[in-house]
Design an enzyme around this catalytic site. Sequence first.
Site, short mmCIF file in Angstrom:
data_model
loop_
_atom_site.label_atom_id
_atom_site.label_comp_id
_atom_site.label_asym_id
_atom_site.label_seq_id
_atom_site.Cartn_x
_atom_site.Cartn_y
_atom_site.Cartn_z
N ASP A 1 42.03 25.73 45.57
CA ASP A 1 43.03 25.54 44.50
C ASP A 1 43.65 24.15 44.56
O ASP A 1 43.76 23.55 45.63
CB ASP A 1 44.11 26.63 44.64
CG ASP A 1 44.96 26.75 43.40
OD1 ASP A 1 44.52 26.30 42.32
OD2 ASP A 1 46.08 27.29 43.50
N TRP B 1 45.59 17.72 41.33
CA TRP B 1 45.06 16.50 41.96
C TRP B 1 44.66 15.48 40.89
O TRP B 1 44.97 14.29 40.99
CB TRP B 1 43.85 16.88 42.83
CG TRP B 1 43.27 15.77 43.63
CD1 TRP B 1 43.62 15.41 44.91
CD2 TRP B 1 42.21 14.87 43.24
NE1 TRP B 1 42.85 14.35 45.33
CE2 TRP B 1 41.98 14.01 44.32
CE3 TRP B 1 41.46 14.73 42.08
CZ2 TRP B 1 41.01 12.99 44.29
CZ3 TRP B 1 40.49 13.72 42.04
CH2 TRP B 1 40.29 12.87 43.14
N ARG C 1 41.44 17.32 33.97
CA ARG C 1 41.34 18.37 35.00
C ARG C 1 39.93 18.48 35.58
O ARG C 1 39.75 18.73 36.77
CB ARG C 1 41.76 19.72 34.41
CG ARG C 1 43.24 19.81 34.05
CD ARG C 1 43.58 21.18 33.46
NE ARG C 1 43.24 22.23 34.39
CZ ARG C 1 44.04 22.64 35.39
NH1 ARG C 1 45.22 22.09 35.56
NH2 ARG C 1 43.67 23.61 36.20
N THR D 1 37.98 36.11 37.67
CA THR D 1 37.89 36.86 36.40
C THR D 1 39.02 36.46 35.46
O THR D 1 38.91 36.66 34.25
CB THR D 1 37.96 38.39 36.66
OG1 THR D 1 39.06 38.67 37.54
CG2 THR D 1 36.70 38.92 37.30
N ASN E 1 40.13 33.26 35.24
CA ASN E 1 40.01 31.86 34.84
C ASN E 1 39.42 31.65 33.44
O ASN E 1 39.48 30.55 32.89
CB ASN E 1 39.19 31.06 35.87
CG ASN E 1 39.93 30.79 37.17
OD1 ASN E 1 39.34 30.73 38.25
ND2 ASN E 1 41.25 30.61 37.09
N ARG F 1 41.36 29.88 30.58
CA ARG F 1 41.56 28.42 30.49
C ARG F 1 40.96 27.85 29.21
O ARG F 1 40.12 28.48 28.59
CB ARG F 1 40.95 27.77 31.72
CG ARG F 1 41.70 28.22 32.96
CD ARG F 1 41.26 27.49 34.18
NE ARG F 1 42.08 27.92 35.31
CZ ARG F 1 42.31 27.20 36.39
NH1 ARG F 1 41.76 26.01 36.50
NH2 ARG F 1 43.08 27.66 37.34
N ARG G 1 49.64 33.03 47.49
CA ARG G 1 49.21 34.33 46.94
C ARG G 1 47.69 34.38 47.01
O ARG G 1 47.02 33.37 47.19
CB ARG G 1 49.70 34.49 45.50
CG ARG G 1 49.29 33.33 44.57
CD ARG G 1 49.70 33.59 43.11
NE ARG G 1 49.51 32.39 42.30
CZ ARG G 1 50.48 31.53 41.97
NH1 ARG G 1 51.72 31.74 42.35
NH2 ARG G 1 50.20 30.45 41.25
N LEU G 2 47.16 35.61 46.81
CA LEU G 2 45.71 35.80 46.87
C LEU G 2 45.05 35.58 45.52
O LEU G 2 43.84 35.32 45.44
CB LEU G 2 45.37 37.20 47.38
CG LEU G 2 45.44 37.40 48.89
CD1 LEU G 2 45.13 38.85 49.24
CD2 LEU G 2 44.43 36.49 49.61
N SER G 3 45.79 35.72 44.43
CA SER G 3 45.21 35.60 43.09
C SER G 3 43.93 36.42 42.93
O SER G 3 42.93 35.93 42.40
CB SER G 3 44.96 34.12 42.74
OG SER G 3 46.16 33.38 42.79
N GLU H 1 44.12 36.95 58.59
CA GLU H 1 45.24 36.03 58.76
C GLU H 1 45.23 35.05 57.59
O GLU H 1 44.17 34.75 57.04
CB GLU H 1 45.09 35.25 60.08
CG GLU H 1 45.16 36.13 61.32
CD GLU H 1 46.50 36.83 61.50
OE1 GLU H 1 47.53 36.23 61.15
OE2 GLU H 1 46.51 37.98 61.98
C1 IPE Z 1 42.58 31.01 42.10
O1 IPE Z 1 43.25 29.90 41.61
C2 IPE Z 1 41.18 30.99 41.60
C3 IPE Z 1 40.30 29.99 42.19
C4 IPE Z 1 40.64 29.12 43.09
C5 IPE Z 1 38.95 30.01 41.72
P1 IPE Z 1 44.10 29.94 40.28
O2 IPE Z 1 44.64 28.57 40.09
O3 IPE Z 1 43.28 30.50 39.17
O4 IPE Z 1 45.24 30.99 40.64
P2 IPE Z 1 46.70 31.15 40.06
O5 IPE Z 1 46.58 31.15 38.56
O6 IPE Z 1 47.50 29.99 40.55
O7 IPE Z 1 47.18 32.43 40.63
C1 IPE Z 2 41.18 25.63 41.32
O1 IPE Z 2 41.94 24.53 40.92
C2 IPE Z 2 39.82 25.63 40.68
C3 IPE Z 2 39.58 26.73 39.73
C4 IPE Z 2 40.41 27.71 39.48
C5 IPE Z 2 38.33 26.69 38.99
P1 IPE Z 2 42.91 24.65 39.68
O2 IPE Z 2 42.16 24.23 38.46
O3 IPE Z 2 43.52 25.99 39.60
O4 IPE Z 2 44.00 23.56 40.02
P2 IPE Z 2 45.55 23.65 39.74
O5 IPE Z 2 46.05 24.89 40.38
O6 IPE Z 2 45.71 23.69 38.24
O7 IPE Z 2 46.11 22.41 40.34
MG MG Z 3 45.21 26.76 40.42
#
Ligand code: IPE
Ligand code: IPE
Ligand code: MG
Length: 234
Positions: free
Chosen positions: A15, A20, A28, A61, A63, A66, A188-190, A201
């Site tokens: 994540d 970044w 992105r 699932t 994502n 977006r 969190r685990l998301s 852990e």
């Molecule tokens: C978790 O990250 C999913 C992946 C890293 C693939 P997210 O960015 O989607 O999670 P949330 O929305 O912050 O919970």
């Molecule tokens: C995780 O990075 C990658 C995927 C979920 C595909 P993010 O895209 O969630 O990055 P942030 O959380 O928006 O910074």
């Molecule tokens: Mg993220």
Amino acid sequence: MGNSGIPRHIGFIMDGNGRWAKKRAMPRNFGHTQGAAVFKKTINWCRELGVECATFYAFSTENWKRPAEEIRGIMSLLRQYIKDIKSFSDENIRIIILGDISAFDEDIRAELENIMKTSEKNTGFIVGIALNYGGRAEIALAARKIAEKCVSGEISADNVTEELVESFLYTREMPPLDLVIRPSGEQRLSNFMIWQAAYSEFVFMDTLWPDFTKKDLERAIREFQARDRRFGGV
Ligand code: IPE
Ligand code: IPE
Ligand code: MG
């Protein structure tokens, strides 16, 4: 004092790619490209450190919510990475895809199925890649398969044990998930490996995934080793 050696199986929630890129005033998807490069390096670091298996959360699932452009970028990155993933197979690495890949374009799905099949007998290391993966969806899928077996009379409700459920999870041939590492500052685990993480852990860190280094991995493992894993005992 801790009682744990090197974790056998580490889960990485990759994540922070978007943040970044944002810090650099870049789109992105630039962050996702950098993140994918770190994914490849992390596999080697894990092998060097004696870890047996690493699972990477690449696409959840959730994502799909977006913007279409970001999803297109991630899919094109996946197409590029399929070549690299294939080459892991030549290094005696087994690749296991976790998630419902039927949602992806046919060419991606066929390639991923082929990679899983051709690497099936490899014994050097296991790379798990969670794609269109959700822990709840995984458990629901297992429940569906078990229900079918009950309906057909192959098993009875009494046969539904934890071991049986586990035998229907994507992780059935992986070592237990010892450690989950989540960069990016979120704690969190998301929906990542919620069944498997019951006694894992957790190490959270503020580093964004594209900045993740071998030092971060070593630090997380040291923290893991200092933990006292009691598993409900004393
Ligand atoms: C978790 O990250 C999913 C992946 C890293 C693939 P997210 O960015 O989607 O999670 P949330 O929305 O912050 O919970
Ligand atoms: C995780 O990075 C990658 C995927 C979920 C595909 P993010 O895209 O969630 O990055 P942030 O959380 O928006 O910074
Ligand atoms: Mg993220």
